[in-house]
Scaffold this motif. Structure first.
Motif, PDB file in Angstrom:
ATOM      1  N   VAL A   1       2.980  -2.602 -25.361  1.00  0.00           N
ATOM      2  CA  VAL A   1       2.038  -1.257 -25.065  1.00  0.00           C
ATOM      3  C   VAL A   1       2.479  -0.779 -23.918  1.00  0.00           C
ATOM      4  O   VAL A   1       1.947  -1.329 -22.802  1.00  0.00           O
ATOM      5  CB  VAL A   1       0.419  -1.613 -25.359  1.00  0.00           C
ATOM      6  N   ALA A   2       2.931   0.319 -23.694  1.00  0.00           N
ATOM      7  CA  ALA A   2       3.250   0.950 -22.339  1.00  0.00           C
ATOM      8  C   ALA A   2       2.230   2.212 -22.174  1.00  0.00           C
ATOM      9  O   ALA A   2       1.998   2.943 -23.026  1.00  0.00           O
ATOM     10  CB  ALA A   2       4.692   1.715 -22.428  1.00  0.00           C
ATOM     11  N   THR A   3       1.631   2.098 -21.033  1.00  0.00           N
ATOM     12  CA  THR A   3       0.609   3.126 -20.711  1.00  0.00           C
ATOM     13  C   THR A   3       1.284   3.929 -19.595  1.00  0.00           C
ATOM     14  O   THR A   3       1.702   3.631 -18.492  1.00  0.00           O
ATOM     15  CB  THR A   3      -0.841   2.646 -20.010  1.00  0.00           C
ATOM     16  N   VAL A   4       1.585   5.175 -19.845  1.00  0.00           N
ATOM     17  CA  VAL A   4       2.223   6.192 -18.966  1.00  0.00           C
ATOM     18  C   VAL A   4       1.309   7.068 -18.384  1.00  0.00           C
ATOM     19  O   VAL A   4       0.402   7.697 -18.937  1.00  0.00           O
ATOM     20  CB  VAL A   4       3.139   7.271 -19.729  1.00  0.00           C
ATOM     21  N   THR A   5       1.273   6.852 -16.842  1.00  0.00           N
ATOM     22  CA  THR A   5       0.235   7.952 -16.244  1.00  0.00           C
ATOM     23  C   THR A   5       1.049   8.996 -15.687  1.00  0.00           C
ATOM     24  O   THR A   5       2.225   8.797 -14.939  1.00  0.00           O
ATOM     25  CB  THR A   5      -0.412   6.687 -14.904  1.00  0.00           C
ATOM     26  N   PHE A   6       0.472  10.075 -15.820  1.00  0.00           N
ATOM     27  CA  PHE A   6       1.174  11.158 -15.220  1.00  0.00           C
ATOM     28  C   PHE A   6       0.623  11.437 -13.594  1.00  0.00           C
ATOM     29  O   PHE A   6      -0.737  11.655 -13.674  1.00  0.00           O
ATOM     30  CB  PHE A   6       1.041  12.550 -16.024  1.00  0.00           C
TER      31      PHE A   6
ATOM     32  N   SER B   1      -4.037  14.754 -20.370  1.00  0.00           N
ATOM     33  CA  SER B   1      -3.417  15.329 -19.167  1.00  0.00           C
ATOM     34  C   SER B   1      -2.960  14.225 -18.183  1.00  0.00           C
ATOM     35  O   SER B   1      -2.414  14.334 -17.120  1.00  0.00           O
ATOM     36  CB  SER B   1      -4.473  16.413 -18.386  1.00  0.00           C
ATOM     37  N   GLU B   2      -3.462  13.074 -18.227  1.00  0.00           N
ATOM     38  CA  GLU B   2      -3.717  12.035 -17.436  1.00  0.00           C
ATOM     39  C   GLU B   2      -2.506  10.804 -17.950  1.00  0.00           C
ATOM     40  O   GLU B   2      -1.785  10.198 -16.950  1.00  0.00           O
ATOM     41  CB  GLU B   2      -4.739  11.268 -17.046  1.00  0.00           C
ATOM     42  N   LYS B   3      -2.517  10.472 -19.348  1.00  0.00           N
ATOM     43  CA  LYS B   3      -2.164   9.478 -19.927  1.00  0.00           C
ATOM     44  C   LYS B   3      -1.688   9.497 -21.152  1.00  0.00           C
ATOM     45  O   LYS B   3      -1.966  10.356 -21.905  1.00  0.00           O
ATOM     46  CB  LYS B   3      -3.067   8.348 -19.614  1.00  0.00           C
ATOM     47  N   ALA B   4      -0.771   8.727 -21.471  1.00  0.00           N
ATOM     48  CA  ALA B   4      -0.088   8.374 -22.811  1.00  0.00           C
ATOM     49  C   ALA B   4       0.218   6.944 -23.114  1.00  0.00           C
ATOM     50  O   ALA B   4       0.563   6.307 -22.129  1.00  0.00           O
ATOM     51  CB  ALA B   4       1.084   9.287 -23.113  1.00  0.00           C
ATOM     52  N   THR B   5      -0.122   6.702 -24.420  1.00  0.00           N
ATOM     53  CA  THR B   5      -0.095   5.256 -24.788  1.00  0.00           C
ATOM     54  C   THR B   5       1.161   5.028 -25.731  1.00  0.00           C
ATOM     55  O   THR B   5       1.089   5.895 -26.826  1.00  0.00           O
ATOM     56  CB  THR B   5      -1.233   4.665 -25.376  1.00  0.00           C
TER      57      THR B   5
ATOM     58  N   LYS C   1       0.920  -1.118  -0.005  1.00  0.00           N
ATOM     59  CA  LYS C   1       0.132   0.113  -0.072  1.00  0.00           C
ATOM     60  C   LYS C   1       0.880   1.182   0.077  1.00  0.00           C
ATOM     61  O   LYS C   1       0.541   2.307  -0.537  1.00  0.00           O
ATOM     62  CB  LYS C   1      -0.733   0.022   1.184  1.00  0.00           C
ATOM     63  N   ALA C   2       2.056   1.266   0.904  1.00  0.00           N
ATOM     64  CA  ALA C   2       2.814   2.414   1.000  1.00  0.00           C
ATOM     65  C   ALA C   2       3.591   2.688  -0.515  1.00  0.00           C
ATOM     66  O   ALA C   2       3.629   3.798  -0.944  1.00  0.00           O
ATOM     67  CB  ALA C   2       3.977   2.208   1.872  1.00  0.00           C
ATOM     68  N   ILE C   3       3.838   1.626  -1.378  1.00  0.00           N
ATOM     69  CA  ILE C   3       4.316   1.801  -2.428  1.00  0.00           C
ATOM     70  C   ILE C   3       3.461   2.344  -3.432  1.00  0.00           C
ATOM     71  O   ILE C   3       4.013   3.223  -4.308  1.00  0.00           O
ATOM     72  CB  ILE C   3       5.007   0.133  -3.112  1.00  0.00           C
ATOM     73  N   GLU C   4       2.407   1.739  -3.336  1.00  0.00           N
ATOM     74  CA  GLU C   4       1.244   2.302  -4.460  1.00  0.00           C
ATOM     75  C   GLU C   4       0.970   3.655  -4.001  1.00  0.00           C
ATOM     76  O   GLU C   4       0.837   4.526  -4.941  1.00  0.00           O
ATOM     77  CB  GLU C   4      -0.043   1.591  -4.397  1.00  0.00           C
ATOM     78  N   GLU C   5       1.013   4.334  -2.794  1.00  0.00           N
ATOM     79  CA  GLU C   5       0.884   5.561  -2.510  1.00  0.00           C
ATOM     80  C   GLU C   5       1.975   6.565  -2.757  1.00  0.00           C
ATOM     81  O   GLU C   5       1.563   7.732  -3.222  1.00  0.00           O
ATOM     82  CB  GLU C   5       0.294   5.642  -0.915  1.00  0.00           C
ATOM     83  N   GLY C   6       3.000   6.004  -2.576  1.00  0.00           N
ATOM     84  CA  GLY C   6       4.328   6.572  -2.966  1.00  0.00           C
ATOM     85  C   GLY C   6       4.257   7.166  -4.478  1.00  0.00           C
ATOM     86  O   GLY C   6       5.021   7.968  -4.999  1.00  0.00           O
ATOM     87  N   ALA C   7       3.780   6.015  -5.350  1.00  0.00           N
ATOM     88  CA  ALA C   7       3.929   6.217  -6.911  1.00  0.00           C
ATOM     89  C   ALA C   7       3.130   7.435  -7.183  1.00  0.00           C
ATOM     90  O   ALA C   7       3.404   8.253  -8.259  1.00  0.00           O
ATOM     91  CB  ALA C   7       3.034   5.116  -7.557  1.00  0.00           C
ATOM     92  N   GLN C   8       1.933   7.974  -6.653  1.00  0.00           N
ATOM     93  CA  GLN C   8       1.223   9.083  -6.583  1.00  0.00           C
ATOM     94  C   GLN C   8       2.151  10.399  -6.277  1.00  0.00           C
ATOM     95  O   GLN C   8       1.609  11.118  -6.973  1.00  0.00           O
ATOM     96  CB  GLN C   8       0.188   9.220  -5.615  1.00  0.00           C
TER      97      GLN C   8
ATOM     98  N   THR D   1       4.085   7.229 -13.959  1.00  0.00           N
ATOM     99  CA  THR D   1       4.597   5.759 -13.728  1.00  0.00           C
ATOM    100  C   THR D   1       4.399   5.244 -14.825  1.00  0.00           C
ATOM    101  O   THR D   1       3.598   5.758 -15.833  1.00  0.00           O
ATOM    102  CB  THR D   1       3.953   5.176 -12.439  1.00  0.00           C
ATOM    103  N   VAL D   2       4.538   3.881 -15.356  1.00  0.00           N
ATOM    104  CA  VAL D   2       4.512   3.116 -16.508  1.00  0.00           C
ATOM    105  C   VAL D   2       3.728   1.781 -16.036  1.00  0.00           C
ATOM    106  O   VAL D   2       4.551   1.209 -15.463  1.00  0.00           O
ATOM    107  CB  VAL D   2       5.700   2.949 -17.396  1.00  0.00           C
ATOM    108  N   LYS D   3       2.749   1.320 -16.965  1.00  0.00           N
ATOM    109  CA  LYS D   3       2.221  -0.035 -16.834  1.00  0.00           C
ATOM    110  C   LYS D   3       2.657  -0.620 -18.161  1.00  0.00           C
ATOM    111  O   LYS D   3       2.528  -0.078 -19.179  1.00  0.00           O
ATOM    112  CB  LYS D   3       0.911   0.165 -16.469  1.00  0.00           C
ATOM    113  N   GLY D   4       2.758  -2.024 -18.039  1.00  0.00           N
ATOM    114  CA  GLY D   4       2.824  -2.717 -19.436  1.00  0.00           C
ATOM    115  C   GLY D   4       4.005  -3.551 -19.129  1.00  0.00           C
ATOM    116  O   GLY D   4       5.110  -3.412 -18.303  1.00  0.00           O
ATOM    117  N   ARG D   5       4.403  -4.556 -20.204  1.00  0.00           N
ATOM    118  CA  ARG D   5       5.644  -5.280 -20.102  1.00  0.00           C
ATOM    119  C   ARG D   5       6.765  -4.694 -20.819  1.00  0.00           C
ATOM    120  O   ARG D   5       7.303  -5.025 -21.805  1.00  0.00           O
ATOM    121  CB  ARG D   5       5.281  -6.618 -20.898  1.00  0.00           C
ATOM    122  N   VAL D   6       7.191  -3.783 -19.780  1.00  0.00           N
ATOM    123  CA  VAL D   6       8.336  -2.902 -20.439  1.00  0.00           C
ATOM    124  C   VAL D   6       9.090  -2.510 -19.204  1.00  0.00           C
ATOM    125  O   VAL D   6       8.408  -2.457 -18.064  1.00  0.00           O
ATOM    126  CB  VAL D   6       7.798  -1.471 -20.924  1.00  0.00           C
ATOM    127  N   ALA D   7      10.410  -2.291 -19.361  1.00  0.00           N
ATOM    128  CA  ALA D   7      11.185  -1.720 -18.355  1.00  0.00           C
ATOM    129  C   ALA D   7      11.382  -0.380 -18.523  1.00  0.00           C
ATOM    130  O   ALA D   7      11.398   0.240 -19.923  1.00  0.00           O
ATOM    131  CB  ALA D   7      12.639  -2.513 -18.372  1.00  0.00           C
TER     132      ALA D   7
END
Length: 916
Positions: free
Chosen positions: A867-872, A893-897, A822-829, A834-840
């Motif tokens: 596919v990388a989803t970038v969340t700002f 304003s929130e995301k880029a794919t 939970k702390a890690i998830e809150e820290g990400a904010q 942050t980036v989601k997807g099978r990418v480094a």
């Protein structure tokens, strides 16, 4: 137009489809690891299993019949047999998740069986008269008999029949059936160690508890002797053979066991020059099949990229060698259709290749085979990237402060000089001391107080040089190089290849040039190591401190999260020698690469070291030496690993030369500046949460054993939840637990080849505990200003979590992980993005209003378009530019794919509306 048409044929898997081809390629879009054949009434179908554990079925025309994704974890074996007597084979898939899955002829799941969490390695079907049984086994050291509907009948522990005096039990390496005296019998191949063990063949009559005969392999076990493939030769009636292919660096061993004679001996290859005939050095696994030839047969042995055709007669024909452009993941024979099936090319291929051994053209087709599908896509993408790279110009707001030091580039002198002219500020290449290996100094150690240091020698070295002779070799290396030299100073227990006075003399002579002593595999954590470190390592580090020279420590497994925090290395961790030590890795056979990166970066970020390092060698892709597949001819996996780690600040790169022409694109990227190398205070993709390592728990230290495969204990696993768990050899490819660091922090789901971890919530560093009085300073003092007064620290010893350094309160791993998660998830904010997807990925600030985001295809040996989803989060974005193409990227304003091409990377400049 003709060239474009040819390229499309290659890409979409239509190459070699004419009727006269000796090899046809079936494009699957998966990285196929194993191939088998199944009988479907009067026809034969091809079965493959992918890197992800998906089972696919094709007919010989290349048409997909069905696929089943199963659990998403790898299948260690595939076995096809008709267990319900309807004339159509079922498919058995023993899986790394501990299940055996049974699929019907249409790919639908019939049943699954799981006894415990140990990965299953093999399965077969044995008949006792008219009754059939499914038999499976693996790292839990039991042979399990099941009904054909998946119900357990009995389990036979290996302790009850093992003949080995040294071992009380063994893992079940392979299970197969053979005919003997008209009766079907079960054959069990044992395994004790993945590196030094030839195993024993045990023969059982169905359902019996004891073998009626056994066959031990002749000769002593050694590196390269462990069988990893199993095939049966029943071409000649009454002369059934079992063919076992061994693993090794540059050693080809196939054992031939006679079922009738109950004997086993090594295959005779009759080479002219064994070293030359084996091809270039590299870790390989031999696969052998017997193919009819005249009135007898020949052994077809696939070893790396070479196929060896071996006559069985002692005075038969000389071994014929046919060399391909690629190595392959697996080989099996379809006797009914006179075909050899090859799984995908090890460099990220996606085809199943069908070799017609009755076609006279197969040899030349094998030699010139360029697989369609993903291999073609990777090569095309890399070529296209290189062309566009020539036009790249560094943005005027970027000023790279870090010079990357490359050890063993593989380049010729002219190429090195050309790169230096391009940008010597970004890149320095440091080569080996030539003609030194394997010679080391023979100096007097008789006065050493410690017996281990005094008497230990590396069997691969020749201790035959005087100090002056050693210095002369070093001097020649330094004179020939404008930058410096690197060399092996120690391996394992013996760090004394050259005496301290000799090395001091070399460093003095080097002046401003760099001297890099390399120490490999310092895994031990006992009193002998403590003595050695104080006697040699720290005096050497003290001498190097303040020079341009430094020690490269190339250690395995969990060293940088466990052993480095034992008493021997306290002075290193303290920051006493931050310029003299650089972390690197000997990744072979490891399963915790995602944590290795976290540990190395954590020590760098904390100030224990002012540089951190990355390394590639041929056996990096090996996660289990029993199934060693490490002979990639196109090192795309290494390229992407280096891109990610260098973009994350790794500035000392140790490279093993493989296909230097392909690897050159990496050096070009560094020199041109498209691969930006950040300082630690420029990175803004660290999660504010960091996990501080206390003195490691003894159980955590003990779980570093990755070669011993007899240590699985179901009760231990149940009763000892660990923060960092399932790290031993018996969990190769196995799922990580939900409370494991790899699960909640790095996003890894299994213990296998996580060289390119996702870290969806940002890199979670493992660090030394915060100590304001330490010489290294505090973590926040080294990081970007956004982390000031913004980090959160958790404490662990690898087994439990604790409230503080003093361990005032203890928290169990399987309970407290939710708090850390939970702390890690809150820290990400609190991060810019942050980036989601099978990418480094990694983000660095290159100017007050500019971020560099590097995205890398995260499939290490199974590359694909990602596919990388970038969340700002805190970043307020004005514009995003692809730095290679100079194209603007759409976003809101929130995301880029972002699409990351197969086998590649994307470099983005993110312009901010206001500074962070």
């Amino acid at each position: 137009m003709k060239k474009i048409a040819c390229l499309l044929l290659v890409l979409f898997g239509l190459q070699n489809t004419n009727a006269n081809s000796g090899i046809k390629s079936i494009e699957t879009d998966y990285t196929i690891m194993k191939v088998r054949v199944m009988q479907y009434k009067n026809t034969t179908k091809i079965i493959g299993t992918s890197y992800e554990g998906t089972v696919v079925c094709y007919d010989y025309s290349g048409k997909l019949q069905w696929k089943n994704k199963l659990s998403g974890f790898m299948n260690n074996d595939i076995y096809c047999a008709d267990i319900d007597k309807d004339g159509k084979d079922e498919v058995l898939a023993p899986n790394a998740d501990g299940n055996i899955y049974c699929l019907d002829d249409d790919g639908k799941l019939l049943w699954k069986f799981r006894q415990n969490s140990a990965p299953l390695l093999s399965a077969t079907v044995v008949s006792d008269g008219t009754t059939k049984y499914v038999v499976c086994g693996g790292y839990d050291k039991n042979v399990h008999y099941l009904t054909t509907t998946g119900k357990l009948i009995k389990s036979i522990p290996s302790t009850s029949y093992s003949i080995e005096k040294k071992f009380k039990n063994h893992a079940i390496n392979y299970l197969r059936t053979v005919q003997q005296n008209g009766q079907e019998v079960l054959v069990v191949l044992s395994a004790f160690n993945t590196n030094y063990d030839q195993g024993v063949l045990y023969y059982f009559k169905p359902l019996e508890d004891k073998p009626y005969q056994f066959a031990k392999m002749k000769g002593k076990g050694g590196g390269g002797s462990c069988p990893g493939t199993f095939a049966i030769n029943d071409i000649i009636p009454g002369n059934t053979e079992i063919l076992l292919g061994g693993n090794g660096l540059n050693k080809l061993q196939v054992s031939v066991a006679s079922v009738e004679k109950c004997s086993a001996e090594k295959m005779n290859f009759r080479f002219n020059n064994e070293r030359t005939d084996l091809g270039k050095v590299g870790y390989r696994l031999a696969s052998a099949e017997a193919v009819p030839y005249k009135n007898s047969f020949k052994y077809y042995v696939l070893f790396g990229s070479r196929m060896f055709l071996v006559a069985p007669e002692k005075n038969g024909e000389a071994t014929e060698i046919i060399e391909s452009n690629y190595a392959f993941n697996d080989m099996c024979k379809d006797a009914n259709n006179q075909k050899i099936l090859l799984a995908s090319a090890q460099s990220g291929g996606s085809c199943i290749h069908v070799l017609d051994y009755t076609n006279n053209d197969w040899k030349k087709d094998f030699e010139k085979l360029n697989p369609p599908g993903k291999i073609a896509k990777i090569l095309m993408n890399t070529s296209d990237f290189s062309k566009k790279l020539r036009k790249f110009k560094t943005p005027n707001w970027e000023s790279q402060k870090v010079t990357v030091k490359v050890m063993s580039s593989g380049l010729e002198k002219e190429e090195i000089n050309a790169l230096a002219r391009e940008n010597s500020k970004n890149l320095v290449i440091i080569e080996d001391v030539r003609k030194l290996y394997p010679h080391v100094e023979n100096w007097d150690r008789s006065e050493m107080e410690n017996k281990v240091s005094r008497e230990t020698r590396d069997h691969r070295k020749k201790y035959d040089l005087t100090s002056n002779q050693a210095f002369s070799s070093f001097k020649k290396g330094l004179d020939a190089s404008g930058t410096g030299i690197q060399y092996w100073q120690g391996h394992g227990r013996d760090v004394y290849f050259y005496s301290l006075p000799t090395i001091k003399r070399v460093v003095d002579y080097a002046g401003d040039k760099t001297v890099i002593p390399v120490f490999a595999e310092l895994e031990q954590h006992d009193a002998d190591i403590e003595w050695m470190v104080e006697d040699f390592m720290y005096p050497l580090a003290s001498y190097l401190q303040g020079t341009n020279s430094f020690i490269s420590m190339r250690n395995k497994h969990l060293f940088w999260q466990s052993v480095v925090y034992t008493p021997a290395w306290k002075r290193l961790v303290s920051g006493e020698f931050p310029d003299a030590f650089v972390s690197s890795m000997e990744e072979s056979n490891s399963k915790t690469m995602d944590m290795s990166i976290s540990g190395r970066m954590g020590l760098w970020a904390a100030g224990s070291m002012n540089q951190w390092g990355a390394r590639f060698t041929r056996d990096n892709p090996c996660y289990d030496r029993l199934r060693q597949l490490s002979y990639q001819k196109v090192p795309n996996h290494a390229l992407r690993m280096f891109v990610h780690q260098i973009a994350s600040g790794a500035s000392v790169v140790h490279n093993t030369k493989v296909n230097a022409a392909y690897q050159k694109v990496l050096w070009d990227m560094i020199a041109k500046g498209i691969l930006y190398v950040p300082t630690r205070n420029e990175i803004v993709s660290f999660n504010p949460v960091h996990v501080s390592m206390l003195t490691p728990d003894s159980l955590f230290l003990e779980r570093n054993h990755v070669k011993d495969v007899t240590i699985y204990d179901a009760d231990f696993e149940k009763n000892n939840p660990m923060v960092i768990s399932r790290t031993t050899g018996v969990f190769a490819g196995a799922p990580v637990t939900k409370w494991d660091f790899s699960n909640y922090a790095s996003g890894a789901k299994e213990r296998r080849l996580e060289f390119l971890p996702s870290y969806t919530n940002g890199m979670v560093l493992t660090t030394p505990p915060t100590d304001k009085n330490s010489k290294r300073g505090t973590l926040e003092s080294h990081l970007h200003p956004i982390y000031k007064n913004n980090t959160k620290e958790f404490f662990t010893d690898g087994r439990n979590y604790y409230s503080d350094v003093a361990k005032t309160k203890t928290y169990k791993a399987d309970e407290y992980y939710t708090t850390v998660k939970k702390a890690i998830e809150e820290g990400a904010q609190k991060m810019p993005l942050t980036v989601k997807g099978r990418v480094a990925w990694v983000t660095a600030q290159t100017a007050p209003k500019h971020l560099r985001l590097t995205l890398v295809d995260g499939g290490y040996v199974n590359p694909d378009d990602r596919v990388a989803t970038v969340t700002f989060h805190t970043a307020k974005v004005k514009k995003i530019i692809n730095l290679l193409t100079n194209e603007e990227v759409k976003f809101n304003s929130e995301k880029a794919t972002i699409i990351v091409p197969c086998g590649l990377f994307v470099f983005l400049d993110i312009e901010l509306k206001k500074a962070l």
